[in-house]
Design a protein around this motif. Structure first.
Motif, PDB file in Angstrom:
ATOM      1  N   ARG A  58       1.122  -0.892   0.018  1.00 39.78           N
ATOM      2  CA  ARG A  58      -0.431   0.149  -0.404  1.00 39.78           C
ATOM      3  C   ARG A  58       0.713   0.973  -0.415  1.00 39.78           C
ATOM      4  N   SER A  59       0.700   2.237  -0.769  1.00 34.03           N
ATOM      5  CA  SER A  59       1.537   3.711  -0.501  1.00 34.03           C
ATOM      6  C   SER A  59       1.350   4.030   0.969  1.00 34.03           C
ATOM      7  N   LEU A  60       2.579   4.599   1.365  1.00 31.06           N
ATOM      8  CA  LEU A  60       2.312   5.498   2.179  1.00 31.06           C
ATOM      9  C   LEU A  60       1.347   6.798   2.841  1.00 31.06           C
ATOM     10  N   THR A  61       1.432   6.996   1.358  1.00 30.14           N
ATOM     11  CA  THR A  61       0.083   7.853   1.528  1.00 30.14           C
ATOM     12  C   THR A  61      -0.612   7.627   1.433  1.00 30.14           C
ATOM     13  N   GLU A  62      -1.885   6.962   1.329  1.00 30.41           N
ATOM     14  CA  GLU A  62      -2.813   5.661   1.524  1.00 30.41           C
ATOM     15  C   GLU A  62      -2.637   5.376   3.211  1.00 30.41           C
ATOM     16  N   CYS A  63      -1.892   4.568   3.713  1.00 32.34           N
ATOM     17  CA  CYS A  63      -1.863   4.271   4.782  1.00 32.34           C
ATOM     18  C   CYS A  63      -1.288   5.237   5.953  1.00 32.34           C
ATOM     19  N   LEU A  64      -0.135   5.222   6.378  1.00 32.50           N
ATOM     20  CA  LEU A  64       0.643   6.533   6.904  1.00 32.50           C
ATOM     21  C   LEU A  64       0.599   7.967   6.160  1.00 32.50           C
ATOM     22  N   PRO A  65      -0.037   8.558   6.057  1.00 31.43           N
ATOM     23  CA  PRO A  65      -0.387   9.892   5.017  1.00 31.43           C
ATOM     24  C   PRO A  65      -0.152  11.393   6.215  1.00 31.43           C
ATOM     25  N   MET A  66       0.323  10.432   7.783  1.00 33.20           N
ATOM     26  CA  MET A  66       1.085  11.639   8.632  1.00 33.20           C
ATOM     27  C   MET A  66       2.311  11.084   9.140  1.00 33.20           C
ATOM     28  N   MET A  67       2.965  10.454   8.474  1.00 32.16           N
ATOM     29  CA  MET A  67       4.149   9.991   8.450  1.00 32.16           C
ATOM     30  C   MET A  67       5.239  11.088   8.871  1.00 32.16           C
ATOM     31  N   ARG A  68       5.610  11.697   8.167  1.00 32.14           N
ATOM     32  CA  ARG A  68       6.266  13.122   8.410  1.00 32.14           C
ATOM     33  C   ARG A  68       5.560  14.320   8.970  1.00 32.14           C
ATOM     34  N   ALA A  69       3.883  14.763   9.332  1.00 34.48           N
ATOM     35  CA  ALA A  69       3.209  15.556   9.575  1.00 34.48           C
ATOM     36  C   ALA A  69       4.045  16.398  10.750  1.00 34.48           C
ATOM     37  N   VAL A  70       4.006  16.297  11.661  1.00 40.84           N
ATOM     38  CA  VAL A  70       3.904  16.464  13.109  1.00 40.84           C
ATOM     39  C   VAL A  70       5.830  16.376  13.291  1.00 40.84           C
ATOM     40  N   LYS A  71       5.639  17.799  13.053  1.00 35.31           N
ATOM     41  CA  LYS A  71       7.323  18.027  13.717  1.00 35.31           C
ATOM     42  C   LYS A  71       7.500  18.188  14.984  1.00 35.31           C
ATOM     43  N   ASP A  72       8.939  17.963  15.017  1.00 35.36           N
ATOM     44  CA  ASP A  72       9.304  17.882  16.531  1.00 35.36           C
ATOM     45  C   ASP A  72      10.459  19.081  16.881  1.00 35.36           C
ATOM     46  N   ALA A  73      10.460  19.691  17.797  1.00 29.58           N
ATOM     47  CA  ALA A  73      11.435  21.257  17.736  1.00 29.58           C
ATOM     48  C   ALA A  73      12.131  21.364  17.396  1.00 29.58           C
ATOM     49  N   ASP A  74      13.487  20.695  16.555  1.00 30.51           N
ATOM     50  CA  ASP A  74      14.580  20.987  15.619  1.00 30.51           C
ATOM     51  C   ASP A  74      13.911  21.304  14.197  1.00 30.51           C
ATOM     52  N   GLU A  75      13.155  20.352  14.126  1.00 31.97           N
ATOM     53  CA  GLU A  75      12.399  21.075  12.681  1.00 31.97           C
ATOM     54  C   GLU A  75      11.688  21.940  12.769  1.00 31.97           C
ATOM     55  N   LEU A  76      10.606  21.882  13.777  1.00 32.80           N
ATOM     56  CA  LEU A  76      10.406  23.175  13.679  1.00 32.80           C
ATOM     57  C   LEU A  76      10.857  24.689  13.445  1.00 32.80           C
ATOM     58  N   GLY A  77      12.623  24.091  13.928  1.00 32.54           N
ATOM     59  CA  GLY A  77      13.342  25.467  13.805  1.00 32.54           C
ATOM     60  C   GLY A  77      14.163  25.636  13.144  1.00 32.54           C
ATOM     61  N   ARG A  78      14.131  24.659  11.870  1.00 34.41           N
ATOM     62  CA  ARG A  78      14.342  24.496  10.644  1.00 34.41           C
ATOM     63  C   ARG A  78      13.109  25.569   9.341  1.00 34.41           C
ATOM     64  N   LEU A  79      12.081  24.960  10.530  1.00 32.14           N
ATOM     65  CA  LEU A  79      10.794  25.158   9.007  1.00 32.14           C
ATOM     66  C   LEU A  79      11.144  27.644   9.215  1.00 32.14           C
ATOM     67  N   ALA A  80      11.445  27.588  10.627  1.00 29.86           N
ATOM     68  CA  ALA A  80      11.079  29.007  10.416  1.00 29.86           C
ATOM     69  C   ALA A  80      12.112  29.336  10.479  1.00 29.86           C
ATOM     70  N   ALA A  81      13.404  28.653  10.628  1.00 30.63           N
ATOM     71  CA  ALA A  81      14.178  29.680  10.249  1.00 30.63           C
ATOM     72  C   ALA A  81      14.419  29.456   7.830  1.00 30.63           C
ATOM     73  N   ALA A  82      13.650  28.669   7.274  1.00 35.32           N
ATOM     74  CA  ALA A  82      13.159  28.985   6.163  1.00 35.32           C
ATOM     75  C   ALA A  82      12.335  29.527   5.330  1.00 35.32           C
ATOM     76  N   GLY A  83      11.467  29.367   6.727  1.00 30.75           N
ATOM     77  CA  GLY A  83      10.453  30.917   6.729  1.00 30.75           C
ATOM     78  C   GLY A  83      11.534  32.834   6.616  1.00 30.75           C
ATOM     79  N   ALA A  84      11.760  33.055   7.561  1.00 31.53           N
ATOM     80  CA  ALA A  84      12.672  33.569   7.826  1.00 31.53           C
ATOM     81  C   ALA A  84      13.437  34.159   6.696  1.00 31.53           C
ATOM     82  N   ALA A  85      14.498  32.961   6.362  1.00 27.28           N
ATOM     83  CA  ALA A  85      14.920  34.001   4.921  1.00 27.28           C
ATOM     84  C   ALA A  85      14.444  33.488   3.526  1.00 27.28           C
ATOM     85  N   ALA A  86      13.273  33.615   3.543  1.00 31.18           N
ATOM     86  CA  ALA A  86      11.675  33.811   2.266  1.00 31.18           C
ATOM     87  C   ALA A  86      11.171  35.124   2.989  1.00 31.18           C
TER      88      ALA A  86
END
Length: 377
Positions: free
Chosen positions: A139-167
């Protein structure tokens, strides 16, 4: 501009192994025996490994309850795989040219097993596994585990915030440049250079849609010369520290017409309504409904022709999706775009987009540039 001293601490082998354990547990909850991960964003997220070139040679990470995480790679690519930080927590096996890679992979699987498979898996490889293990199912992961990467931890959120600030910083500079009399492609090139200047290692898209081109949501950039009075949709993003940015603002070259100003204000209010609807327990479709209601009530419902948002992480588009019919509840750590738009064919378009993250008690924007209609020269 951020420099190397501001770079986040790299993910460790333990970080990757903890992710793998969560995936195995989630797969078990879905009645799966394991997960097969091929080159692409899932493999990067789980191991830090990205083959230099993705070819017909089989590379697959096998995660299951029955054995330690195992990465099967072509023998000639083993040195690169061993260098990945996440490989320290894996069993690494290789197969040589002139041998059967599917036989090597089959040894790691149950003959009658049910497995989730990366969406990026080649049909060639899946068919090869099915031929070796005709009793297995996938089964495709989008079908069976769509939220596999969806919830970010603090380190991931820090990277996303840095990317947003750069944009945001790139937007702050592009609006100082001249638009009138230049081709869309020239402005797009400036945007790409600015994203890199502010730390993006990868630029995924630089949409510059002027005048009637702005009415096409996925118009990128063409040879059209930008003219006075044009509304110009600027949608751009990529990866910084391995995590995505994606933001949209619509500017006007000189004074806007009354209708451009009116439509922009409707979209601004719709975007604000979508963001304000974000909170733990709300559903993905609630965000779409909140933004869409503003545009529909203003009489432009048929001109809002796409979903309100998409997830973001190690790719700029991933689950969850803010769209009618998606009743998955939001939880803290989810990150996604809120980007309503109005598109008037042959005339102009307006879109406003921020990346947001769900917090314990509401929402946090990761883009913070002004939402008003900015006038450029």
């Amino acid at each position: 501009m951020e420099g190397p001293a501001d770079a986040p601490t790299p993910f460790s082998a333990d970080d990757y192994l903890e992710r793998a354990k969560r995936v195995v547990a989630s797969a078990a909850e879905q009645g799966l025996d394991g997960v097969l991960v091929t080159p692409g964003p899932d493999l990067v997220w789980l191991t830090g490994y990205q083959p230099t070139a993705i070819t017909e040679r089989l590379t697959v990470l096998v995660l299951s309850r029955e054995r330690e995480p195992t990465l099967l790679v072509p023998a000639l690519e083993r040195p690169d795989a061993e260098a990945a930080e996440g490989a320290k927590g894996l069993s690494l096996k290789d197969w040589a040219d002139a041998t059967d890679p599917y036989a090597a992979a089959a040894d790691l699987l149950r003959p009658d097993g049910a497995y989730g498979v990366s969406d990026s898996a080649w049909a060639l490889h899946l068919l090869g596994l099915q031929a070796r293990l005709p009793g297995s199912t996938y089964r495709s992961l989008t079908e069976c585990l769509p939220m596999m990467r969806a919830v970010k931890d603090a380190d991931e959120l820090g990277r996303l915030a840095a990317a947003g600030a750069a944009a945001d910083a790139a937007y702050g500079e592009i609006v100082k440049r001249r638009f009138e009399g230049r081709r869309e492609t020239e402005v797009a090139a400036d945007l790409a250079a600015l994203l890199r200047e502010f730390g993006h290692e990868q630029v995924d898209f630089t949409v510059v849609g002027s005048g009637p081109n702005g009415a096409n949501p996925h118009h990128e950039a063409g040879d059209r010369v930008i003219q006075a009075g044009d509304a110009v949709v600027l949608d751009f993003g990529g990866l910084k520290y391995g995590y995505g940015s994606d933001t949209t603002r619509t500017v006007c070259v000189g004074e806007p017409s009354d209708e451009i100003g009116k439509v922009h204000e409707i979209v601004r209010r719709a975007q604000q309504a979508g963001v304000e609807a974000v909170r733990p327990g709300a559903t993905c479709q609630d965000i779409d409904r909140a933004a869409r209601a503003v545009i529909t009530d203003a009489g432009y419902g048929e001109a809002f022709i796409h979903r309100t948002g998409h997830g973001i992480g190690v790719t700029t588009h991933e689950p969850p999706y803010m769209v009618e019919g998606e009743d998955r509840p939001l939880v803290p750590g989810m990150c996604f775009s809120v980007e309503p738009g109005i598109y008037l064919a042959g005339r102009f378009g307006v879109r406003i987009e921020d990346i947001v993250t769900v917090t314990e008690d509401g929402v946090r924007r990761l883009n913070n540039t002004d939402h008003g209609l900015h006038l450029v020269e």
